[in-house]
Design an enzyme around this catalytic site. Sequence first.
Site, PDB file in Angstrom:
ATOM      1  CB  THR A 116     -10.418   4.973  37.740  1.00 13.81           C
ATOM      2  OG1 THR A 116     -10.125   4.398  36.457  1.00 13.81           O
ATOM      3  CG2 THR A 116     -10.643   6.461  37.595  1.00 13.81           C
ATOM      4  CE1 TYR A 202      -9.715  -3.948  33.462  1.00 14.28           C
ATOM      5  CE2 TYR A 202      -9.350  -3.568  35.809  1.00 14.28           C
ATOM      6  CZ  TYR A 202      -9.204  -3.173  34.487  1.00 14.28           C
ATOM      7  OH  TYR A 202      -8.549  -2.000  34.211  1.00 14.28           O
ATOM      8  CE  LYS A 230     -12.194  -1.716  32.610  1.00 11.18           C
ATOM      9  NZ  LYS A 230     -11.778  -0.924  33.804  1.00 11.18           N
ATOM     10  CB  ILE A 269     -15.840  -0.396  32.500  1.00 13.18           C
ATOM     11  CG1 ILE A 269     -16.963  -1.450  32.576  1.00 13.18           C
ATOM     12  CG2 ILE A 269     -15.416   0.031  33.909  1.00 13.18           C
ATOM     13  CD1 ILE A 269     -16.598  -2.720  33.316  1.00 13.18           C
TER      14      ILE A 269
END
Length: 373
Positions: A116, A202, A230, A269
């Site tokens: 992001t 992740y 995540k 998240i």
Amino acid sequence: MSALDGTLVSSRQWPTPTLRRRRSDPSNNSLHYNSSRRSGGWRAPEAAVIPNFHLPMRSLEVKNRTSTDDIKSLRLITALKTPYLPDGRFDLEAYDALMHIQILNGAEGVIVGGTTGEGHLMSWDEHIMLIGHTVNCFGGTIKVIGNTGSNSTREAIHASEQGFAVGMHAALHINPYYGKTSADGIISHFEAVLAMGPTIIYNVPSRTGQDIPPSVIRTVAQHANTAGVKECVGNDRIKEYTDEGIEAWSGNDDQCHDARWGFGARGVISVTSNLVPGLMHELMFEGKNSTLNSKLMPLIEWLFREPNPIGLNTALAQLGVIRPVFRLPYVPLPREKRIEFVNIVKELGREHFVGDKDVQVLDDADFVTIARY
């Protein structure tokens, strides 16, 4: 043998090749290497095997020091947007304003330079500078998690060393993408970076092209610095981990409510919390709320209709909290989608969104796209 911080290193002296003139032509002034005194022919010298005594570049000073358990307790972590000036450099004034909004609305952590935040469009100098800036300005109030992952283990190690050196509280690490590797290779990759500090793994196969299977997560979860994972595969995978005592955060905003209250996830998240941090805080902290979750779905679906962060960048620009500047290859959403966002804001309530300006539909000419930055 010699010792370096308790690690034994061989002190064997390897033979040095001798320099000799060629016998066949005394007038020949050229020199050549020969590692054998018994033969006039060349042979390769014995290769020196260098022991792997890599030591993490760690500091034991206590400023901003955090434990893995501190990271495991976080419920709302925002994957923060990185705003830009018209020449493509970071807009730190706008960035700081976004950080203040997250803190005021109860976010407990931020991911700096993640997907992001467009870390993949940054040089490592930019990346580490932004992590350091975030720590220096906000590290006493919110947990700073630096995305220092890479498909190159060497780069992941170096970036993590630098990130922890400038004070980040934890690292976010992805599995090697594009080139990919075996399950054993993924484990070795993570083990190479875990020694440096608390780490969130992740898993987002839609971007890496490779799922991190539960067998790998179970193995790396045994390391003391593994805070959790995540997980973007889905809530069934999250429940599989949480049933085994492995902390997990939802990486999917559209599934995070159910993940938190029905599948054991620690939290989320989030991308959406860039826009409505107060509502996302309520969703993660104040118990099951299917009504609020349903109310947020049109916004979440709009955000991810095109690959993140295209929707978020467009939305924040129309809210007037960042300049409408895009680093290519990202470009703003088309006008009809920009109009749709304004209607979503009005339906949900402008007061729930970041910033204090009226939401507006920007024209195509208002946006700046930059190819060199």
